[in-house]
Design a protein around this motif. Sequence first.
Motif, PDB file in Angstrom:
ATOM      1  N   THR A  14     -15.938  32.718 -80.696  1.00  0.00           N
ATOM      2  CA  THR A  14     -16.571  33.923 -80.704  1.00  0.00           C
ATOM      3  C   THR A  14     -16.471  35.018 -79.755  1.00  0.00           C
ATOM      4  O   THR A  14     -16.216  36.122 -80.323  1.00  0.00           O
ATOM      5  CB  THR A  14     -18.258  33.611 -80.754  1.00  0.00           C
ATOM      6  N   ARG A  15     -16.341  34.674 -78.677  1.00  0.00           N
ATOM      7  CA  ARG A  15     -16.052  35.559 -77.442  1.00  0.00           C
ATOM      8  C   ARG A  15     -14.703  36.336 -77.969  1.00  0.00           C
ATOM      9  O   ARG A  15     -14.436  37.311 -77.520  1.00  0.00           O
ATOM     10  CB  ARG A  15     -15.942  34.903 -76.196  1.00  0.00           C
ATOM     11  N   ARG A  16     -13.637  35.358 -78.109  1.00  0.00           N
ATOM     12  CA  ARG A  16     -12.210  35.741 -78.181  1.00  0.00           C
ATOM     13  C   ARG A  16     -12.074  36.875 -79.643  1.00  0.00           C
ATOM     14  O   ARG A  16     -11.691  37.981 -79.444  1.00  0.00           O
ATOM     15  CB  ARG A  16     -11.276  34.680 -78.519  1.00  0.00           C
ATOM     16  N   SER A  18     -14.659  38.791 -80.680  1.00  0.00           N
ATOM     17  CA  SER A  18     -15.526  39.957 -80.230  1.00  0.00           C
ATOM     18  C   SER A  18     -14.635  40.750 -79.192  1.00  0.00           C
ATOM     19  O   SER A  18     -14.683  41.813 -79.328  1.00  0.00           O
ATOM     20  CB  SER A  18     -16.733  39.674 -79.698  1.00  0.00           C
ATOM     21  N   ALA A  19     -13.806  40.092 -78.387  1.00  0.00           N
ATOM     22  CA  ALA A  19     -13.248  40.805 -77.392  1.00  0.00           C
ATOM     23  C   ALA A  19     -11.800  41.322 -77.854  1.00  0.00           C
ATOM     24  O   ALA A  19     -11.289  42.209 -77.388  1.00  0.00           O
ATOM     25  CB  ALA A  19     -13.312  40.014 -76.055  1.00  0.00           C
ATOM     26  N   GLU A  20     -10.966  40.245 -78.469  1.00  0.00           N
ATOM     27  CA  GLU A  20      -9.718  40.598 -78.576  1.00  0.00           C
ATOM     28  C   GLU A  20      -9.222  40.715 -80.207  1.00  0.00           C
ATOM     29  O   GLU A  20      -8.405  41.719 -80.612  1.00  0.00           O
ATOM     30  CB  GLU A  20      -8.856  39.241 -78.256  1.00  0.00           C
ATOM     31  N   PRO A  24     -13.700  47.361 -81.507  1.00  0.00           N
ATOM     32  CA  PRO A  24     -15.097  47.625 -81.150  1.00  0.00           C
ATOM     33  C   PRO A  24     -15.451  48.663 -81.994  1.00  0.00           C
ATOM     34  O   PRO A  24     -14.691  49.628 -82.456  1.00  0.00           O
ATOM     35  CB  PRO A  24     -14.898  48.082 -79.626  1.00  0.00           C
TER      36      PRO A  24
END
Length: 53
Positions: A14-16, A18-20, A24
């Motif tokens: 999830t973090r990856r 969202s960030a990569e 955005p």
Amino acid sequence: MPSQEFAAVFAPYTRRLSAEVLPPSEKATIAAAQRDVGDEDTELPQRAEETTS
């Protein structure tokens, strides 16, 4: 799968994402999408107990 185990397994993905992976979104884009989404689910094939109305 218990929620803690689920979070331990899938949180890094999830973090990856969202960030990569996902770009955005601008606040104006999010606001426009929120205006377009109503509280109707007539277009979704659902059982009677799954509807919001």
